[in-house]
Design an enzyme around this catalytic site. Structure first.
Site, short mmCIF file in Angstrom:
data_model
loop_
_atom_site.label_atom_id
_atom_site.label_comp_id
_atom_site.label_asym_id
_atom_site.label_seq_id
_atom_site.Cartn_x
_atom_site.Cartn_y
_atom_site.Cartn_z
N TYR A 25 6.18 -5.25 -10.40
CA TYR A 25 5.45 -5.12 -11.66
C TYR A 25 4.11 -5.85 -11.55
CZ TYR A 25 5.08 -4.10 -16.64
OH TYR A 25 4.70 -3.59 -17.87
N GLY A 26 3.47 -5.64 -10.39
CA GLY A 26 2.14 -6.19 -10.20
C GLY A 26 1.08 -5.18 -10.58
N SER A 27 0.00 -5.12 -9.81
CA SER A 27 -1.12 -4.25 -10.14
C SER A 27 -0.70 -2.79 -10.28
CB SER A 27 -2.20 -4.38 -9.06
OG SER A 27 -3.25 -3.46 -9.29
N ASP A 83 3.79 -4.43 1.65
CA ASP A 83 4.19 -3.87 2.94
C ASP A 83 5.04 -4.84 3.74
OD1 ASP A 83 2.65 -1.56 2.45
OD2 ASP A 83 0.86 -2.49 3.31
N GLU A 84 4.62 -6.11 3.75
CA GLU A 84 5.27 -7.08 4.64
C GLU A 84 6.67 -7.48 4.19
OE1 GLU A 84 2.50 -9.57 1.93
OE2 GLU A 84 2.57 -7.56 2.83
N LYS A 131 -5.76 6.30 -5.99
CA LYS A 131 -6.92 5.76 -5.28
C LYS A 131 -7.74 4.86 -6.20
CE LYS A 131 -7.31 6.29 -1.69
NZ LYS A 131 -6.59 5.47 -0.67
N GLY A 134 -4.52 -0.90 -9.87
CA GLY A 134 -3.61 -0.57 -10.96
C GLY A 134 -4.21 -0.72 -12.35
N ASP A 191 -6.27 4.54 5.44
CA ASP A 191 -6.32 3.45 4.47
C ASP A 191 -6.53 2.10 5.17
OD1 ASP A 191 -5.80 2.66 1.55
OD2 ASP A 191 -4.38 1.39 2.60
N GLU A 195 -9.93 -0.27 4.89
CA GLU A 195 -9.85 -1.67 4.47
C GLU A 195 -10.48 -2.60 5.51
OE1 GLU A 195 -5.59 -1.16 2.06
OE2 GLU A 195 -5.66 -2.05 4.06
N GLU A 227 -29.52 -11.49 -3.03
CA GLU A 227 -29.96 -10.36 -2.22
C GLU A 227 -28.82 -9.71 -1.45
OE1 GLU A 227 -32.76 -8.80 -2.19
OE2 GLU A 227 -33.70 -10.18 -3.62
N SER A 252 -36.58 2.03 -4.74
CA SER A 252 -38.00 2.23 -4.46
C SER A 252 -38.18 2.95 -3.12
CB SER A 252 -38.72 0.88 -4.41
OG SER A 252 -38.32 0.16 -3.24
#
Length: 348
Positions: A25-27, A83-84, A131, A134, A191, A195, A227, A252
């Site tokens: 229940y994260g992002s 994933d881990e 893509k 969340g 993906d 990244e 900058e 410009s």
């Protein structure tokens, strides 16, 4: 050209009467679960009821069930843990309750492509990968829109895996924007490459090296930050809106000429060679093996790299400058604390 699916291609009723269990229940977890619920789908959240994220899920009106029980009850099992940790989580909570007729869903192909998870042959294995972060998936859905997703089928045991996957994509709002057909291999490798070489690794390294070059040449760190870091958003927003041409139209003539004549000098053939080597190490599984081993060893090197990055002068200068920006929310001005390994189980 990729095949793209939209609202009229989906059959929302395909998942009618089926229970969708979202694990994490994260992002992504909170966004996908709430969108599915608001689309009229039957959703439960598979989490330890004592976790902080479980309390948040209940506050959001979600039905929270212990992971093993959720897997047992579910027809669709959507794994949105990192994933881990997915392989261990799958083995302990999912695998004992995964049998013929069920659907195993992912939003990233890492575990399937690199075989850290090998599901039984009699279940559908699909991927719907939004893509966007969340919070954006949820916000755009609530506004009546949607964000694009990728769709892939690894196993079609039922003969209806594609139909089910499009139904799920419809539930999270992605068919409003477009769902692109891909494969687990293509999604995973592209993906990871994006990244590492461009979006995160390449971009942050480019900004840091630009910052360092100006500071070493005697320019004020604050000027260097504006900058090489702050203005990045302005440029990327223009590209997001209308591609490179839109950006070049808006800047410009001096900036455009510098772009077209110096860009390839700074990011040229040597960078492309390094990108190809990075992609090769993703394709042959070297990166996946390295990351899995790093996790098994407690992530000590990862923690050291993270701490070293936090100490870079660019972070201190940026924090000081953001404190002057009254338009930024206060919780966005400081860099967040490093994610704890324990919390990453659900903060996808």
């Amino acid at each position: 050209m990729a095949t793209v699916f939209y609202q009229n291609d989906a059959n929302p009723s395909a998942l009618k009467g089926k229970i969708i269990a979202v694990f994490g229940y994260g992002s992504q977890g909170h966004a996908q679960a709430q969108n599915l619920r608001d689309s009229g789908y039957d959703v439960i959240i598979g989490l330890d009821p004592e976790r902080g994220s479980a309390k948040q899920a209940r506050a959001d009106g979600m039905n929270v069930v212990a992971p093993a029980e959720a897997a047992k009850r579910a027809d669709w099992i959507q794994i949105l843990t990192p994933d881990e940790t997915q392989a261990d989580f799958y083995e302990s909570a999912i695998q004992p309750h995964l049998h013929k007729g069920k659907i195993l869903g992912f939003s990233h192909g890492f575990a399937i492509h690199f075989k850290t998870i090998e599901p039984p042959k009699d279940v559908d294995v699909v991927m719907i990968a939004p893509k966007s972060p969340g919070h954006l998936l949820r916000r755009v859905y609530a506004q009546g829109g949607g964000v694009p997703s990728l769709l892939a089928i690894h196993q079609d045991a039922s003969g209806r895996a594609h139909e089910y996957a499009l139904s799920y994509a419809h539930g999270i709002g992605s068919t409003r924007a477009g769902v692109l057909q891909t494969t687990f291999k293509e999604e995973t490798e592209s993906d990871l490459f994006g990244e590492q070489a461009v979006l995160c690794g390449g971009l942050t390294s480019l900004m840091q090296k630009g910052f360092e070059t100006l500071v070493e040449a005697g320019y004020a760190p604050e000027i260097a930050y504006f900058e090489c870091v702050h203005e990045m958003k302005l440029i990327v927003d223009l590209i997001y809106e209308g591609g490179l041409s839109r950006m070049r139209y808006s800047i410009s003539n001096t900036a455009e000429y510098g772009d077209l004549t110096r860009g390839e000098v700074v990011v040229g053939d040597e960078t492309r060679k390094a990108m190809k080597e990075t992609l090769a190490r993703i394709q042959d599984g070297t990166f996946a093996k390295e990351w899995i081993e790093e996790t098994k060893n407690g992530g000590r090197n990862f923690a050291a790299l993270r701490e070293r990055a936090k100490q870079h002068p660019i972070e201190k200068v940026g924090e000081q400058l953001r404190a002057m920006m009254s338009w930024l929310p206060s919780d966005k001005k400081k860099a967040p604390e490093a994610k704890l390994a324990e919390s990453k189980v659900v903060n996808v």
